[in-house]
Design a protein around this motif. Structure first.
Motif, PDB file in Angstrom:
ATOM      1  N   MET A  76      10.510   5.570 -10.105  1.00  0.00           N
ATOM      2  CA  MET A  76       9.355   6.347  -9.675  1.00  0.00           C
ATOM      3  C   MET A  76       8.982   5.989  -8.234  1.00  0.00           C
ATOM      4  O   MET A  76       9.722   5.278  -7.551  1.00  0.00           O
ATOM      5  CB  MET A  76       8.192   6.092 -10.629  1.00  0.00           C
ATOM      6  CG  MET A  76       8.526   6.391 -12.091  1.00  0.00           C
ATOM      7  SD  MET A  76       8.958   8.124 -12.367  1.00  0.00           S
ATOM      8  CE  MET A  76       7.342   8.883 -12.160  1.00  0.00           C
ATOM      9  N   SER A  77       7.822   6.464  -7.765  1.00  0.00           N
ATOM     10  CA  SER A  77       7.444   6.278  -6.372  1.00  0.00           C
ATOM     11  C   SER A  77       7.184   4.823  -6.007  1.00  0.00           C
ATOM     12  O   SER A  77       7.578   4.361  -4.939  1.00  0.00           O
ATOM     13  CB  SER A  77       6.199   7.110  -6.050  1.00  0.00           C
ATOM     14  OG  SER A  77       6.489   8.487  -6.148  1.00  0.00           O
TER      15      SER A  77
ATOM     16  N   ARG B 231       0.836  -1.195   0.000  1.00  0.00           N
ATOM     17  CA  ARG B 231       0.000   0.000   0.000  1.00  0.00           C
ATOM     18  C   ARG B 231       0.874   1.249   0.000  1.00  0.00           C
ATOM     19  O   ARG B 231       0.621   2.205  -0.718  1.00  0.00           O
ATOM     20  CB  ARG B 231      -0.911  -0.012   1.238  1.00  0.00           C
ATOM     21  CG  ARG B 231      -1.641   1.319   1.457  1.00  0.00           C
ATOM     22  CD  ARG B 231      -2.346   1.307   2.801  1.00  0.00           C
ATOM     23  NE  ARG B 231      -1.445   0.972   3.887  1.00  0.00           N
ATOM     24  CZ  ARG B 231      -0.546   1.810   4.402  1.00  0.00           C
ATOM     25  NH1 ARG B 231      -0.432   3.031   3.925  1.00  0.00           N
ATOM     26  NH2 ARG B 231       0.237   1.429   5.384  1.00  0.00           N
ATOM     27  N   ALA B 232       1.915   1.254   0.847  1.00  0.00           N
ATOM     28  CA  ALA B 232       2.801   2.415   0.949  1.00  0.00           C
ATOM     29  C   ALA B 232       3.662   2.538  -0.292  1.00  0.00           C
ATOM     30  O   ALA B 232       3.967   1.554  -0.956  1.00  0.00           O
ATOM     31  CB  ALA B 232       3.689   2.289   2.182  1.00  0.00           C
ATOM     32  N   PHE B 233       4.043   3.747  -0.610  1.00  0.00           N
ATOM     33  CA  PHE B 233       4.923   3.966  -1.747  1.00  0.00           C
ATOM     34  C   PHE B 233       6.287   3.363  -1.463  1.00  0.00           C
ATOM     35  O   PHE B 233       6.767   3.335  -0.336  1.00  0.00           O
ATOM     36  CB  PHE B 233       5.076   5.458  -2.013  1.00  0.00           C
ATOM     37  CG  PHE B 233       3.969   6.050  -2.841  1.00  0.00           C
ATOM     38  CD1 PHE B 233       4.057   7.354  -3.280  1.00  0.00           C
ATOM     39  CD2 PHE B 233       2.861   5.299  -3.190  1.00  0.00           C
ATOM     40  CE1 PHE B 233       3.054   7.906  -4.049  1.00  0.00           C
ATOM     41  CE2 PHE B 233       1.853   5.840  -3.961  1.00  0.00           C
ATOM     42  CZ  PHE B 233       1.949   7.154  -4.386  1.00  0.00           C
ATOM     43  N   LEU B 234       6.909   2.893  -2.526  1.00  0.00           N
ATOM     44  CA  LEU B 234       8.260   2.356  -2.410  1.00  0.00           C
ATOM     45  C   LEU B 234       9.255   3.450  -2.043  1.00  0.00           C
ATOM     46  O   LEU B 234      10.094   3.280  -1.174  1.00  0.00           O
ATOM     47  CB  LEU B 234       8.660   1.715  -3.742  1.00  0.00           C
ATOM     48  CG  LEU B 234      10.143   1.419  -3.939  1.00  0.00           C
ATOM     49  CD1 LEU B 234      10.597   0.355  -2.976  1.00  0.00           C
ATOM     50  CD2 LEU B 234      10.410   1.002  -5.372  1.00  0.00           C
ATOM     51  N   CYS B 235       9.151   4.565  -2.736  1.00  0.00           N
ATOM     52  CA  CYS B 235      10.172   5.604  -2.592  1.00  0.00           C
ATOM     53  C   CYS B 235       9.625   6.975  -2.234  1.00  0.00           C
ATOM     54  O   CYS B 235      10.389   7.860  -1.880  1.00  0.00           O
ATOM     55  CB  CYS B 235      10.967   5.746  -3.889  1.00  0.00           C
ATOM     56  SG  CYS B 235      11.681   4.220  -4.485  1.00  0.00           S
ATOM     57  N   GLY B 236       8.335   7.181  -2.336  1.00  0.00           N
ATOM     58  CA  GLY B 236       7.786   8.495  -2.052  1.00  0.00           C
ATOM     59  C   GLY B 236       7.384   8.664  -0.602  1.00  0.00           C
ATOM     60  O   GLY B 236       7.876   7.975   0.287  1.00  0.00           O
TER      61      GLY B 236
ATOM     62  N   ILE C 100       6.062  15.379 -11.135  1.00  0.00           N
ATOM     63  CA  ILE C 100       7.029  15.501 -10.039  1.00  0.00           C
ATOM     64  C   ILE C 100       8.307  16.196 -10.530  1.00  0.00           C
ATOM     65  O   ILE C 100       9.246  16.375  -9.767  1.00  0.00           O
ATOM     66  CB  ILE C 100       7.373  14.135  -9.409  1.00  0.00           C
ATOM     67  CG1 ILE C 100       7.977  13.181 -10.434  1.00  0.00           C
ATOM     68  CG2 ILE C 100       6.147  13.526  -8.761  1.00  0.00           C
ATOM     69  CD1 ILE C 100       8.410  11.852  -9.832  1.00  0.00           C
ATOM     70  N   ALA C 101       8.333  16.539 -11.819  1.00  0.00           N
ATOM     71  CA  ALA C 101       9.440  17.318 -12.384  1.00  0.00           C
ATOM     72  C   ALA C 101       8.887  18.169 -13.516  1.00  0.00           C
ATOM     73  O   ALA C 101       7.906  17.793 -14.169  1.00  0.00           O
ATOM     74  CB  ALA C 101      10.543  16.401 -12.899  1.00  0.00           C
ATOM     75  N   LYS C 102       9.493  19.316 -13.721  1.00  0.00           N
ATOM     76  CA  LYS C 102       9.031  20.236 -14.759  1.00  0.00           C
ATOM     77  C   LYS C 102       9.813  20.094 -16.059  1.00  0.00           C
ATOM     78  O   LYS C 102       9.297  20.369 -17.136  1.00  0.00           O
ATOM     79  CB  LYS C 102       9.127  21.681 -14.259  1.00  0.00           C
ATOM     80  CG  LYS C 102       8.243  21.983 -13.065  1.00  0.00           C
ATOM     81  CD  LYS C 102       6.759  21.750 -13.370  1.00  0.00           C
ATOM     82  CE  LYS C 102       5.884  22.096 -12.165  1.00  0.00           C
ATOM     83  NZ  LYS C 102       4.442  21.801 -12.445  1.00  0.00           N
ATOM     84  N   THR C 103      11.080  19.681 -15.960  1.00  0.00           N
ATOM     85  CA  THR C 103      11.932  19.563 -17.139  1.00  0.00           C
ATOM     86  C   THR C 103      12.726  18.268 -17.067  1.00  0.00           C
ATOM     87  O   THR C 103      12.897  17.696 -15.970  1.00  0.00           O
ATOM     88  CB  THR C 103      12.917  20.738 -17.232  1.00  0.00           C
ATOM     89  OG1 THR C 103      13.789  20.706 -16.090  1.00  0.00           O
ATOM     90  CG2 THR C 103      12.179  22.070 -17.287  1.00  0.00           C
TER      91      THR C 103
ATOM     92  N   ASP D  75      11.906   8.308 -20.118  1.00  0.00           N
ATOM     93  CA  ASP D  75      12.571   9.533 -19.680  1.00  0.00           C
ATOM     94  C   ASP D  75      11.589  10.634 -19.281  1.00  0.00           C
ATOM     95  O   ASP D  75      11.935  11.521 -18.496  1.00  0.00           O
ATOM     96  CB  ASP D  75      13.499  10.039 -20.782  1.00  0.00           C
ATOM     97  CG  ASP D  75      14.820   9.272 -20.838  1.00  0.00           C
ATOM     98  OD1 ASP D  75      15.250   8.778 -19.780  1.00  0.00           O
ATOM     99  OD2 ASP D  75      15.415   9.178 -21.924  1.00  0.00           O
ATOM    100  N   LEU D  76      10.361  10.576 -19.800  1.00  0.00           N
ATOM    101  CA  LEU D  76       9.358  11.597 -19.475  1.00  0.00           C
ATOM    102  C   LEU D  76       8.431  11.187 -18.336  1.00  0.00           C
ATOM    103  O   LEU D  76       7.502  11.920 -18.009  1.00  0.00           O
ATOM    104  CB  LEU D  76       8.531  11.928 -20.718  1.00  0.00           C
ATOM    105  CG  LEU D  76       9.270  12.643 -21.849  1.00  0.00           C
ATOM    106  CD1 LEU D  76       8.338  12.864 -23.035  1.00  0.00           C
ATOM    107  CD2 LEU D  76       9.849  13.976 -21.377  1.00  0.00           C
ATOM    108  N   ASN D  77       8.684  10.036 -17.722  1.00  0.00           N
ATOM    109  CA  ASN D  77       7.822   9.573 -16.621  1.00  0.00           C
ATOM    110  C   ASN D  77       7.643  10.611 -15.520  1.00  0.00           C
ATOM    111  O   ASN D  77       6.511  10.888 -15.097  1.00  0.00           O
ATOM    112  CB  ASN D  77       8.366   8.266 -16.048  1.00  0.00           C
ATOM    113  CG  ASN D  77       7.532   7.068 -16.442  1.00  0.00           C
ATOM    114  OD1 ASN D  77       6.842   6.462 -15.634  1.00  0.00           O
ATOM    115  ND2 ASN D  77       7.593   6.713 -17.718  1.00  0.00           N
TER     116      ASN D  77
END
Length: 328
Positions: free
Chosen positions: A68-69, A26-31, A193-196, A185-187
């Motif tokens: 990712m999370s 249930r919990a996020f792996l990395c977030g 969670i990122a703008k660029t 690369d655009l994930n």
């Protein structure tokens, strides 16, 4: 029905494979865990570091990745030629970095004389280890098990950390390879969670951009070496500047409200690959969901089906529509 890896991976079809592994908790792996408030962001570095370490041991090169999370993506290149060139000593030393080796292998490393039967037995074992060192399933196993043990120890719990099997897609041609790499690369940008691309932490594109600033390419990633030519070095068949331009351009058009802008300043790589801009932008948002095991033009998918003894593959209609030259 779950298919065995032997029906999904064929080096005769392609050396490139997109793998995805997801967390079952249930919990996020990395977030940040929304309920406990604990931030596990630092765990993304565990995966990234382990991935690069394993690529130095295996005959597998990383073409693209994004952590990712609660899941990660990686495109792997199987370097069979390099693996087959390793002498027995090299294979044993590499395998020893991952697992305990037999007494017979240790004797061989010490330079002890082996009799005929012992030599035959050692050759059998080394052949098995060599095959595993260019096997995607063994790479993913070594990656996922190590991270799961570390996380379980930290969380003081036991049980599954990852889904039972990782997802894999065979990338059969340049179109599929480029579309998948940019999708990965655009994930972070798609997830907001990122703008660029350069701000996208724990991704291959961030590594490539940082190295490109110094006029280099990251040593931990498969380099971009340009189009096919005589005496072509090992690497991805795209020019670095064209690929970075493609990622940047694609990231600016992920918002469906901006579709009216797609005809302006289209990167030249799309023209070479023969993919219509509108189809490309659709792939940037839907690559993983539209395709299953085999990805490429209809022609390459049909050839792969013959090699893998498959009568039908899910998503061949989308391969025809988005990745075949006749539709572009």
């Amino acid at each position: 029905m779950t298919l065995p890896r032997s029906t999904q991976i064929s080096l005769d079809a392609t050396p490139y494979y997109h793998c995805v592994s997801r967390c079952v908790r249930r919990a996020f792996l990395c977030g940040r865990d929304r309920e406990s408030g604990i931030d596990y962001e630092y765990r993304r570095e565990w995966i990234e570091s382990r991935m690069h370490k394993l690529s130095e041991i295996f005959a597998l090169d990383i073409a693209a990745y994004a952590v990712m999370s609660n899941h990660y993506h990686v495109v792997l290149y199987i370097d069979r030629e390099t693996a087959l060139s390793w002498p027995n000593t090299e294979v044993i030393l590499r395998w020893q970095k991952l697992f305990k080796v037999s007494t017979l292998a240790l004797r061989y490393l010490r330079g002890d004389t082996l009799d005929y039967s012992e030599t035959n037995k050692l050759n059998e074992v080394v052949t098995l280890w060599r095959e595993r060192l260019m096997d995607i399933s063994w790479f993913m196993r070594c990656l996922n098990e190590a991270v799961a043990r570390q996380a379980n120890a930290e969380d003081h719990c036991t049980g599954r950390f990852w889904e039972g099997r990782f997802k894999s897609q065979a990338l059969l041609d340049e179109r599929a390879l480029a579309a998948c790499m940019v999708y990965i690369d655009l994930n972070p940008i798609r997830a907001n969670i990122a703008k660029t691309p350069e701000d996208s932490d724990y991704t291959s594109i961030q590594q490539r951009i940082r190295a490109a600033i110094s006029g280099e390419q990251p040593k931990s990633l498969l380099p971009l070496v340009g189009g096919e030519r005589l005496n072509m070095p090992k690497g991805l068949p795209f020019q670095l500047d064209h690929y970075l331009e493609l990622v940047d351009w694609s990231g600016r058009h992920l918002d469906p409200r901006k579709r009216g802008l797609i005809t302006k300043e289209t990167p030249p790589i799309l023209k070479r690959l023969g993919i219509a801009p509108k189809h490309w932008l659709y792939l940037n948002r839907n690559f993983e969901s539209r395709f299953k095991g085999l990805v490429g033009s209809v022609e390459t998918v049909r050839l792969a089906c013959i090699r893998l003894n498959k009568r039908w593959v899910h998503g061949i209609g989308d391969c025809q529509h988005f990745l075949s030259s006749a539709s572009c």
